[in-house]
Design an enzyme around this catalytic site. Sequence first.
Site, PDB file in Angstrom:
ATOM      1  N   LYS A  53       0.869  -1.183   0.000  1.00  0.00           N
ATOM      2  CA  LYS A  53       0.000   0.000   0.000  1.00  0.00           C
ATOM      3  C   LYS A  53       0.902   1.228   0.000  1.00  0.00           C
ATOM      4  O   LYS A  53       1.993   1.191   0.569  1.00  0.00           O
ATOM      5  CB  LYS A  53      -0.820  -0.071   1.302  1.00  0.00           C
ATOM      6  CG  LYS A  53      -1.600   1.143   1.666  1.00  0.00           C
ATOM      7  CD  LYS A  53      -2.967   1.089   1.068  1.00  0.00           C
ATOM      8  CE  LYS A  53      -3.560   2.477   0.906  1.00  0.00           C
ATOM      9  NZ  LYS A  53      -4.238   2.664  -0.365  1.00  0.00           N
ATOM     10  N   LEU A  81      -5.140   7.189  -0.169  1.00  0.00           N
ATOM     11  CA  LEU A  81      -3.839   6.825   0.412  1.00  0.00           C
ATOM     12  C   LEU A  81      -3.849   6.693   1.943  1.00  0.00           C
ATOM     13  O   LEU A  81      -2.888   7.074   2.620  1.00  0.00           O
ATOM     14  CB  LEU A  81      -2.734   7.821  -0.028  1.00  0.00           C
ATOM     15  CG  LEU A  81      -2.547   8.005  -1.533  1.00  0.00           C
ATOM     16  CD1 LEU A  81      -1.344   8.913  -1.819  1.00  0.00           C
ATOM     17  CD2 LEU A  81      -2.369   6.677  -2.258  1.00  0.00           C
ATOM     18  N   CYS A 138      -1.599   8.912  -8.202  1.00  0.00           N
ATOM     19  CA  CYS A 138      -2.858   8.669  -7.489  1.00  0.00           C
ATOM     20  C   CYS A 138      -3.865   9.767  -7.816  1.00  0.00           C
ATOM     21  O   CYS A 138      -3.592  10.953  -7.608  1.00  0.00           O
ATOM     22  CB  CYS A 138      -2.641   8.622  -5.978  1.00  0.00           C
ATOM     23  SG  CYS A 138      -4.195   8.302  -5.113  1.00  0.00           S
ATOM     24  N   GLY A 252      -6.546  -4.121 -14.964  1.00  0.00           N
ATOM     25  CA  GLY A 252      -7.580  -5.043 -15.435  1.00  0.00           C
ATOM     26  C   GLY A 252      -7.116  -6.457 -15.725  1.00  0.00           C
ATOM     27  O   GLY A 252      -7.835  -7.207 -16.386  1.00  0.00           O
TER      28      GLY A 252
END
Length: 311
Positions: A53, A81, A138, A252
Amino acid sequence: MKNIRTKNSIDLSVEIAGIKMKNPVLAASGTFGYGTEYLPLVPPGLFGAVITKTITLLPRAGNKPPRVYETPGGMLNSIGLANVGAEKFLKEKLPELLSHHPVVIVNIAGNTMEEYVELAGMLKGRPGISGIELNISCPNVKQGGVAFGSDPIQAAKLTTLAKKAADKPLIVKLSPNVADIAAIARAVEQAGADAISLINTLYGMAIDIDKQRPVLGNITGGLSGPAVKPVALYNVFKASRAVKVPVIGLGGIMSSDDAVEFMLAGASAVQIGTASFVDPSAVKEITGGLKDYCLKKGYSKVSQITGKLAV
Ligand SMILES: Cc1cc2nc3c(=O)[nH]c(=O)nc-3n(C[C@H](O)[C@H](O)[C@H](O)COP(=O)(O)O)c2cc1C
């Protein structure tokens, strides 16, 4: 005697920016927690590497809920985040993570360039961390994030600074929310990136028509999952032709066929994100399927597939 190739003899190992991995399937940042949450569901050691993460200098609570929403063919998230911050990560999360996963790449982000640099410096000399993934993509934060990743000059400046501050291979994670992916890829390569990964999520939103309000607390979010695959593949194809450093493809990927497509387009490795929410052990099918594909096509090493696309 003729050497008969079998599924078990296929070499899945890859080396990216000097990081040796037993297979090219990596856990994507933010979708595999701190690498330990899935332990009851997925035996450790299946991934070539686990990417954490995103870690920031100070702890972050993230955006207001709801923060995830399922869409046709994908999902929206606006986590923002959320994480425990660098100090707690290094003290509490990292040792446990390293006890289960041999190859760990730490994904980092900051509100300012200085924060990225300070964080890269904090990871210096830490045994066990194999590399750093610089999140400049992000879409769910007001400062930093995609703001640094959508302008080649800013992206290059940040890459140069982070590279100077770090003592580990630097992978720069790019956003599809840009006008010219090749220009960004070239800019970060010239600035010293050892590899690039792409894509992060696409900007998206959903609306609750009864309430006449956005579904996500943050109004907008990032779209991932099968819906983004063609866009991701396009970006990987374009970026990998623009740079010489290895490219890690994601967006994906749900099956081994998807992973093969990304490798044919130019990826040396792949990451899986949303797939782990649908089937936490998707990595098993993907690594097994990569071996089957190599066997069927007569390759002895998975790395031979990279860039094989005929155009
Ligand atoms: C719930 C969620 C959280 C995410 N958090 C992060 C993050 O902290 N840092 C990051 O670089 N990418 C993050 N991502 C993006 C993924 O790593 C990945 O780039 C994206 O989801 C596309 O891959 P996928 O379609 O396989 O999920 C997150 C994605 C999801 C779905």
